[in-house]
Design an enzyme around this catalytic site. Structure first.
Site, PDB file in Angstrom:
ATOM      1  N   ASP A 211      47.063  46.315  38.809  1.00 20.54           N
ATOM      2  CA  ASP A 211      45.918  46.860  38.373  1.00 20.54           C
ATOM      3  C   ASP A 211      44.586  46.341  39.237  1.00 20.54           C
ATOM      4  O   ASP A 211      44.645  45.569  39.988  1.00 20.54           O
ATOM      5  CB  ASP A 211      45.689  46.461  36.990  1.00 20.54           C
ATOM      6  CG  ASP A 211      45.352  44.750  36.822  1.00 20.54           C
ATOM      7  OD1 ASP A 211      44.535  44.535  36.380  1.00 20.54           O
ATOM      8  OD2 ASP A 211      46.301  43.991  37.462  1.00 20.54           O
ATOM      9  N   ASP A 213      41.488  43.893  39.406  1.00 24.20           N
ATOM     10  CA  ASP A 213      40.861  43.080  38.451  1.00 24.20           C
ATOM     11  C   ASP A 213      39.535  43.523  38.007  1.00 24.20           C
ATOM     12  O   ASP A 213      39.038  44.610  38.047  1.00 24.20           O
ATOM     13  CB  ASP A 213      40.556  41.747  39.228  1.00 24.20           C
ATOM     14  CG  ASP A 213      40.619  40.539  38.601  1.00 24.20           C
ATOM     15  OD1 ASP A 213      41.675  40.248  37.693  1.00 24.20           O
ATOM     16  OD2 ASP A 213      39.540  39.789  38.851  1.00 24.20           O
TER      17      ASP A 213
END
Length: 315
Positions: A211, A213
């Site tokens: 992902d 951050d």
């Protein structure tokens, strides 16, 4: 280097790799001066090389990053004769170009951990060189193995910021890490990499981007409401990224092991394999003999045949 023994430290993807290995497995329960490792170590063979696999977080992923027994893990692998460690771990991205599902072979670390024992040598002054925290020889093997990764992106460099956890960063911290030059954020690379250097084991990491951050906020579209995103959907998306990246990482590691096997006779020496040669600054004659023996798998070769601390340290 003909006598190569490969250690693998990672997560659930290790199981798939082990199922592809070409020999029956053997389980090692290893006692260390630092307690038990995360789990029993599974020994098998891949591409003709002995392989020793260790799940970092233990059975059922019960150990959070601070609780992982890093010293016991590395010491146990060293005791089994491991010469090279390929580690894997999930990370968040601090850069647009490092996208979810990408793989990264990092070349630098910023250590923000604070509650983890970071050395084996608590009763002697041992200063290992750590300017290049990942073995350049093993990194090159991974980079060469990545050349055939046509269906996904493998980045050949990146700075890994290792935070303590287990909570994730605040947005202010995430923005700060970007200003520092960080490219990835994770929780497990340290002190694992530093301890591998102290144990004179070549170490490199495959980072799995799951992902972006929290520095990256999704811009609102015209007419979009300010409602909170569906957290379950977001978690499901991240788990999907991790599953895909894990499969790609294990395929990359399989190819890297094959290259290690093919090049075993011509592989350049790893700087890690002599990391303690000039690192023991204490007068060896004054280091407690019991301590020398307690840590013998790590440094006994530097104490002479009698192992009585007769050699002088660099001054």
């Amino acid at each position: 280097m003909s006598d190569i023994r490969v250690g693998l430290i990672g997560g659930s993807g290790l199981g798939d790799l082990l199922r592809d290995a070409h020999s029956a497995s053997r389980r090692h329960t290893v006692e260390t001066p630092f307690g038990p490792p995360s789990d029993t170590i599974i020994e098998t063979e891949l591409e003709g090389l002995p392989l020793f696999a260790l799940p970092r977080h233990g059975p059922g992923h019960l150990l959070n990053p601070t609780q992982v027994p890093y010293r016991a893990n590395i010491f146990a692998l060293k005791s089994l004769g491991v010469t090279h460690i390929i580690a894997s771990g999930a990370v968040g991205s601090l850069r647009e170009e490092f996208r979810p599902r990408d793989l990264v072979i990092p070349d630098q670390i910023i250590d923000k951990t604070s509650r983890r024992p970071g050395t084996f040598f608590e009763r002697a002054a041992v200063h290992t060189e750590f300017a290049e925290p990942f073995c350049p020889v093993l990194r090159q093997i991974l980079l060469d193995a990545a050349e055939s990764s046509a269906d996904h992106q493998v980045h050949g460099r990146g700075c890994y910021v290792c935070m303590e956890g287990p909570a994730f960063s605040t947005r202010a911290e995430s923005l700060m890490h970007r200003l520092w030059g960080g490219d990835l954020i994770g929780m497990t690379c340290m002190p694992e990499a530093k301890l591998a250097r102290e144990a004179e084991i070549s170490y490199a990491l495959v980072a799995l981007v799951t992902d972006y951050d929290c520095w990256r906020t999704k811009p609102k579209k015209p007419g979009e409401t300010t409602e909170e995103p569906n957290k379950l959907a977001l978690l499901s998306e991240i788990i999907g990224h991790l599953k895909t990246a894990s499969g790609n990482a294990m395929a990359l590691i399989r190819r890297a092991v094959a290259l290690l096997a093919a090049r075993r006779e011509s592989l350049p020496p790893s700087p890690a394999h002599t990391a303690l040669e000039l690192a023991i600054w204490s007068d060896k004659a004054q280091i407690d003999k019991d301590e020398v023996q307690r840590l013998s798998p790590l440094w006994i070769k530097y104490f002479g045949e009698t192992s009585n601390g007769a050699d002088a340290a660099p001054q």
